[in-house]
Design a protein around this motif. Sequence first.
Motif, PDB file in Angstrom:
ATOM      1  N   ARG A 169       0.851  -1.184   0.000  1.00 16.92           N
ATOM      2  CA  ARG A 169       0.000   0.000   0.000  1.00 16.92           C
ATOM      3  C   ARG A 169       0.890   1.237   0.000  1.00 16.92           C
ATOM      4  N   GLY A 170       0.837   1.969  -1.084  1.00 20.19           N
ATOM      5  CA  GLY A 170       1.593   3.210  -1.127  1.00 20.19           C
ATOM      6  C   GLY A 170       1.082   4.232  -0.142  1.00 20.19           C
ATOM      7  N   SER A 171      -0.158   4.047   0.334  1.00 20.14           N
ATOM      8  CA  SER A 171      -0.750   4.996   1.279  1.00 20.14           C
ATOM      9  C   SER A 171       0.054   5.088   2.561  1.00 20.14           C
ATOM     10  N   ASP A 172       0.481   3.949   3.106  1.00 16.74           N
ATOM     11  CA  ASP A 172       1.306   3.964   4.321  1.00 16.74           C
ATOM     12  C   ASP A 172       2.539   3.074   4.203  1.00 16.74           C
ATOM     13  N   LYS A 173       2.826   2.645   2.958  1.00 22.02           N
ATOM     14  CA  LYS A 173       4.057   1.931   2.644  1.00 22.02           C
ATOM     15  C   LYS A 173       4.196   0.625   3.418  1.00 22.02           C
ATOM     16  N   ARG A 174       3.066  -0.040   3.609  1.00 17.75           N
ATOM     17  CA  ARG A 174       3.055  -1.343   4.263  1.00 17.75           C
ATOM     18  C   ARG A 174       2.818  -2.434   3.224  1.00 17.75           C
ATOM     19  N   GLY A 175       3.100  -3.672   3.616  1.00 14.49           N
ATOM     20  CA  GLY A 175       2.860  -4.808   2.747  1.00 14.49           C
ATOM     21  C   GLY A 175       3.960  -4.979   1.721  1.00 14.49           C
ATOM     22  N   GLY A 176       3.688  -5.809   0.722  1.00 12.02           N
ATOM     23  CA  GLY A 176       4.664  -6.061  -0.323  1.00 12.02           C
ATOM     24  C   GLY A 176       5.376  -7.388  -0.142  1.00 12.02           C
ATOM     25  N   ALA A 177       6.231  -7.713  -1.116  1.00 12.26           N
ATOM     26  CA  ALA A 177       6.907  -9.017  -1.153  1.00 12.26           C
ATOM     27  C   ALA A 177       8.081  -9.102  -0.201  1.00 12.26           C
ATOM     28  N   ASN A 178       8.717  -7.975   0.103  1.00 12.75           N
ATOM     29  CA  ASN A 178       9.866  -7.996   1.000  1.00 12.75           C
ATOM     30  C   ASN A 178       9.416  -8.454   2.384  1.00 12.75           C
ATOM     31  N   GLY A 179      10.137  -9.397   2.946  1.00 12.00           N
ATOM     32  CA  GLY A 179       9.760  -9.970   4.232  1.00 12.00           C
ATOM     33  C   GLY A 179       9.081 -11.317   4.093  1.00 12.00           C
ATOM     34  N   ALA A 180       8.547 -11.610   2.914  1.00 11.89           N
ATOM     35  CA  ALA A 180       7.873 -12.893   2.654  1.00 11.89           C
ATOM     36  C   ALA A 180       6.846 -13.216   3.726  1.00 11.89           C
ATOM     37  N   ARG A 181       6.092 -12.208   4.137  1.00 10.32           N
ATOM     38  CA  ARG A 181       5.094 -12.454   5.184  1.00 10.32           C
ATOM     39  C   ARG A 181       3.907 -13.264   4.667  1.00 10.32           C
ATOM     40  N   ARG A 230       4.069 -16.189   3.970  1.00 10.24           N
ATOM     41  CA  ARG A 230       4.223 -17.521   4.548  1.00 10.24           C
ATOM     42  C   ARG A 230       3.858 -17.556   6.028  1.00 10.24           C
ATOM     43  N   LEU A 231       3.531 -16.380   6.608  1.00  9.95           N
ATOM     44  CA  LEU A 231       3.227 -16.262   8.030  1.00  9.95           C
ATOM     45  C   LEU A 231       1.752 -15.962   8.234  1.00  9.95           C
ATOM     46  N   ALA A 232       1.289 -16.181   9.466  1.00 12.55           N
ATOM     47  CA  ALA A 232      -0.061 -15.745   9.831  1.00 12.55           C
ATOM     48  C   ALA A 232      -0.070 -14.227   9.895  1.00 12.55           C
ATOM     49  N   PRO A 233      -1.152 -13.590   9.451  1.00  5.48           N
ATOM     50  CA  PRO A 233      -2.391 -14.200   8.956  1.00  5.48           C
ATOM     51  C   PRO A 233      -2.412 -14.457   7.454  1.00  5.48           C
ATOM     52  N   GLN A 234      -1.384 -13.990   6.725  1.00  6.09           N
ATOM     53  CA  GLN A 234      -1.484 -13.986   5.267  1.00  6.09           C
ATOM     54  C   GLN A 234      -1.581 -15.377   4.664  1.00  6.09           C
ATOM     55  N   LYS A 235      -0.911 -16.353   5.276  1.00  9.91           N
ATOM     56  CA  LYS A 235      -0.904 -17.696   4.686  1.00  9.91           C
ATOM     57  C   LYS A 235      -2.292 -18.325   4.649  1.00  9.91           C
ATOM     58  N   PHE A 287      -1.705  -6.744  10.618  1.00 15.43           N
ATOM     59  CA  PHE A 287      -1.688  -7.154   9.212  1.00 15.43           C
ATOM     60  C   PHE A 287      -3.050  -7.621   8.720  1.00 15.43           C
ATOM     61  N   ASP A 288      -3.981  -7.841   9.628  1.00 10.65           N
ATOM     62  CA  ASP A 288      -5.316  -8.249   9.197  1.00 10.65           C
ATOM     63  C   ASP A 288      -5.930  -7.263   8.210  1.00 10.65           C
ATOM     64  N   VAL A 289      -5.657  -5.971   8.411  1.00  6.63           N
ATOM     65  CA  VAL A 289      -6.300  -4.959   7.572  1.00  6.63           C
ATOM     66  C   VAL A 289      -5.749  -4.952   6.149  1.00  6.63           C
TER      67      VAL A 289
END
Length: 725
Positions: free
Chosen positions: A478-490, A492-497, A569-571
Amino acid sequence: MDGNQFKGLGGCPVNHGGNTAMDKPVTKWWPNALNLDILHQHGARTNPMDADYDHRAAVKALDFDAVKSDVKALMTENQDWWPADWGHYGGLMIRLAWHSAGSYRMQDGRGGAGSGNIRFAPLNSWPDNASLDKARRLLWPVKKKYGNALSWADLIILAGNMAYESMGFKTFGFGFGREDIWGPETDVYWGSENEWLAPSENRYGDLENASTLDNPLAAVHMGLIYVNPEGVNGQPDPAKTAHHVRETFARMAMDDEETAALTCGGHTVGKAHGAQVGVEIGVEPEAAGIEHQGFGWANAEHGGTASKAFTSGIEGAWTKEPTKFDMGYFDYLFNYEWQLTKSPAGAWQWEPIDMPDSEKPVDAGDGSTPRNPMMTDADMAMKVDPIYNEICKKFMADPEYFKDTFARAWFKLTHRDMGPRANYIGPDVPNEDLIWQDPIPAGNTDYDVAAVKAKIADSGLTSAELIATAWDSARTFRGSDKRGGANGARIRLAPQKDWAGNEPQRLAKVLGVLEPIAAETCASIADVIVLGGNVGLEQAIKAGGHSVEVPFTPGRGDASDAQTDADSFDVLEPFADGFRNWQKDEYAVSAEEMMLDRAQLMGLTAAEMTVLVGGMRAMGTNHGGSKYGVFTDREGALTTDFFVNLTDMSYSWHPMDDGSYEVRDRATGEVKWPATSADLVFGSNSILRSYAEVYAQDDNAEKFVRDFVAAWTKVMNADRFDLAA
């Protein structure tokens, strides 16, 4: 020609209102038309900076100490046109920084202080931001002096920090690096109301249940930052207000302790303004006449007297020494009984019972006349609500703990939408990694990329599986607050998996193959996921008759569970992804509108969105292998078939009862392909069709591949802030 030549034609050659009065003319005439403005903002046409201007490089060249010194000095440089309360602008500057940052909401990451958006409508004219136009004008000499390198976004927050420090408080830190936007953010939904401070029922399912506030909103009224200071719907009731305070701050990712610290620490200095009776306050800046030059809320009775300023209508200071950061707020709130009354301007507020004049703050203008302090309904909530009361008692028992908690909460409030620490610049950036910054360890760059790609290619995973996994990992950005994305490979972690949009079964299969490759080659799993997408894309490009190597830059890191705030990260969970032709449920907004919203958050242009959708359809990367929109007989190859067949008049398009569509052969009536509105909009919307026609042309097959690869790489690298550091 004489001046009477236009008589009979209205006396003027100008098309009155043609450029100003008809906002969004297309949607005015055709309200159901898809409005692409969300993807056209803040581009080269609106940015006055040179094309090669590098803001981060400019910021790094700033004399940080000189900037801070100048900002701190202006706190006590009293100006006749807007005199300071008690000769100190600290309270005003803190309010400016607070209200700039306070528009942030966690649900979509929009709002916040990161872009200087408070300079533009509607925020610059919200009732809650009354007189903050004066604060920005007071800062202009500093902005003028340091120019491009000192953005308004940075300066506004720095002013709040320097205000606190000039009043005796040690802040947690500060990061330069915010970059200004150059026009209103029309993509931010602030509510559906057509009037300021409309009744709260308009944005709640049930006003008695604060959690029913419509998402993604975080404020209780149109035009406010948080809650109504007079009480829910302007009716004082601290216990009820406490529930709404808790909900609105939670939507800014603040817990109860942070909320209490911000409320108490924010009101330890400064005052509210509403001392006058029956004063006619002028219109907001956006409605004011040209002669006001960007100022609003004109007050003919002000007369250059600090104590006659008008903002909220509430009147008074919260502490005895409003230009000093101390524990005075708690002394007042808990050591006195408070009664409900009204300010001179008629606003509900709380005032102490039987407070001697010797304990009262003095008039902000004459510096000698005792004046009653006050508390808002939200302040009283800190005393009445049992949870907030307990937290405040803890603060009172340990002032140093309170100061540290407030410092950290203030830092979070004012930096929440800057993303990870890699985006922070300057000598005052804290060394500590904070979980709300979504920390990611540095990744390895010393491995054989070609060898990793070869192992992925031989893994047995299909191109579609590899591309979908890389896309799902990256699309959360999200460019809005610069969260998320592929870096970190989250992913594979909860909750994204476990997100439905990530197809958990397919994801587990792909990760089960890619993780051993990462371990064997010393590459991060984050890098291997993206490389897998690139491998799949290169295979699809080859199948389409072209040969292009997809750019890749190693160095992504792998975040751990301990570095991931799962609740936060739920949001980020996508409830729809038009790029993979999927949505989780039926919603009030259309699939194409949700696709635009996702594209804007990812920082894509309308043309980039178009090329990515067409390519993803052709490569067969739809969620669950769906065939909707796969307008090709060569599924799996990166071709222009989606656009060619969409614009081919050999076919006709038919709506179905379930909301989907069928593409049929005109001659035979045979159903050729199923489709969704997120497919057919690229043929129906005039702007999107113009892009689709470019890629449907016979001469643009290679251009399509180049453009797709560029847009794909942009998505994969959207969160690589380390590359720009």
